[in-house]
Design an enzyme around this catalytic site. Structure first.
Site, PDB file in Angstrom:
ATOM      1  N   LEU A 150       0.831  -1.212   0.124  1.00 56.28           N
ATOM      2  CA  LEU A 150      -0.030  -0.036  -0.227  1.00 56.28           C
ATOM      3  C   LEU A 150       0.996   1.078   0.209  1.00 56.28           C
ATOM      4  O   LEU A 150       1.912   1.419   0.929  1.00 56.28           O
ATOM      5  CB  LEU A 150      -0.889   0.131   1.323  1.00 56.28           C
ATOM      6  CG  LEU A 150      -2.202  -0.974   1.375  1.00 56.28           C
ATOM      7  CD1 LEU A 150      -2.826  -0.928   2.662  1.00 56.28           C
ATOM      8  CD2 LEU A 150      -3.229  -0.379   0.247  1.00 56.28           C
ATOM      9  N   ASP A 151       0.650   2.102  -0.865  1.00 60.31           N
ATOM     10  CA  ASP A 151       1.421   3.539  -0.773  1.00 60.31           C
ATOM     11  C   ASP A 151       1.423   4.303   0.456  1.00 60.31           C
ATOM     12  O   ASP A 151       0.558   3.867   1.356  1.00 60.31           O
ATOM     13  CB  ASP A 151       1.079   4.373  -2.044  1.00 60.31           C
ATOM     14  CG  ASP A 151       1.139   3.747  -3.477  1.00 60.31           C
ATOM     15  OD1 ASP A 151       2.194   2.993  -3.762  1.00 60.31           O
ATOM     16  OD2 ASP A 151       0.277   4.230  -4.390  1.00 60.31           O
ATOM     17  N   PRO A 152       2.430   5.049   0.887  1.00 58.38           N
ATOM     18  CA  PRO A 152       2.483   5.784   2.111  1.00 58.38           C
ATOM     19  C   PRO A 152       0.969   6.602   2.342  1.00 58.38           C
ATOM     20  O   PRO A 152       0.803   6.613   3.692  1.00 58.38           O
ATOM     21  CB  PRO A 152       3.600   6.538   2.001  1.00 58.38           C
ATOM     22  CG  PRO A 152       4.591   5.864   0.964  1.00 58.38           C
ATOM     23  CD  PRO A 152       3.514   5.170   0.068  1.00 58.38           C
TER      24      PRO A 152
END
Length: 298
Positions: free
Chosen positions: A44-46
């Protein structure tokens, strides 16, 4: 002094917070569990949060089955603003007036349902010649990316207050929700980017089953261990076979065993007392070892 790393086997359903990478979340959980071996089942992206299943020890052998499973997201789309990355971490490229209403937005949703092709974004972890695409993007280098087939199984608008729109998306593995937001913005004629993203389900797991890092920190070692699900939860969708002690031992030693299965393909295999010993291929009246749990001795 922290004790030596332990053998920790199982799956932790983590609710990743916004603001850290998936790897940072993994390393924190690994430290809290004092585990030797760990991996996650899709980043998951930041800027995104939500369900991030983490695998420890022998469970890492079966992580691919969850990595390849369907995912579900709550996606917040900001109409009228496009960014370099398709998400809030990029620089604004263009700003346009949003003239479309909720009915108009709802009307374009069917265009994106079913099997479709997406061009992966440059700001992604996909590799080109051994380097992630985002490294080329940061250097200002554009790499040609072939389109990939993905499937949007369901797409529904759950909130609508233009320019902010919230979507519920169920999709195949490998789908970029950022790209979906950009493509929808283009179809609406005003552009868009993904301003927030929450993964609400992966495979057979849902976000309400997940635990936060703060919750993990508040527990003692035994309580943290108690949160782990068994490794076979990752392959619960496969049929199961119970073997007697002789056949279980043979399979663990890498030998095929006779089995008159009514099905063919990958099968969960259990020894005495419902002990999971791994996966085998069922075919031609045999079970052939496929991927076994090394720590079990049938």
């Amino acid at each position: 002094m922290k004790p030596a790393r332990q053998i920790v086997d199982g799956v932790l359903l983590l609710n990743k917070p916004v603001g850290i990478t998936s790897n940072a979340a993994l390393q924190k959980a690994k430290w809290l569990l004092n585990a030797r071996k760990a991996g996650h089942t899709g980043t998951l992206d930041p800027f995104a949060d939500g369900l991030l299943p983490l695998c420890f020890g022998e469970a890492t052998k079966f992580s691919a089955y969850l990595l390849e499973s369907d995912k579900r997201y709550r996606a917040v789309m900001q109409l009228g603003v496009t960014t370099t990355t398709g998400d809030p971490e990029g620089e604004v490229l263009d700003t346009r007036e949003v003239m479309v209403d909720c009915a108009g937005i709802n009307a374009v949703l069917p265009r994106f349902m079913g099997e479709t092709e997406q061009i992966p974004p440059m700001h992604s972890a996909l590799k080109h010649q051994g380097r992630p695409l985002y490294e080329y993007a940061r250097a200002g280098i554009e790499i040609e990316r072939p389109p990939r087939k993905v499937t949007i199984r369901s797409l529904a608008m759950i909130e609508c207050a233009p320019p902010r729109v919230v979507l519920d998306v169920q999709c195949s593995a490998g789908t970029y929700i950022r790209t979906l937001a950009q493509d929808m913005g283009a179809a609406l004629g005003c552009g868009a980017h993904l301003s927030a993203l929450t993964r609400t389900a992966a495979g057979g797991f849902t976000l309400d089953q997940a635990h936060t890092l703060a919750q993990l920190e508040s527990l003692d070692a035994s309580q943290r261990q108690a949160l782990l699900l068994p490794a076979d939860c990752l392959v619960a969708h496969l049929p199961a076979v119970q073997l007697d002690a002789t056949d279980a031992t043979a399979l663990c030693q890498g030998r095929s065993v006779a089995y008159a299965a009514a099905h063919a393909g990958l099968t969960r295999v259990y020894a005495a007392a419902h002990t999971f010993i791994g996966l085998a291929d069922a075919s031609a009246g045999q079970l052939v070892p496929h991927r076994l749990v090394a720590t079990q001795n049938a």
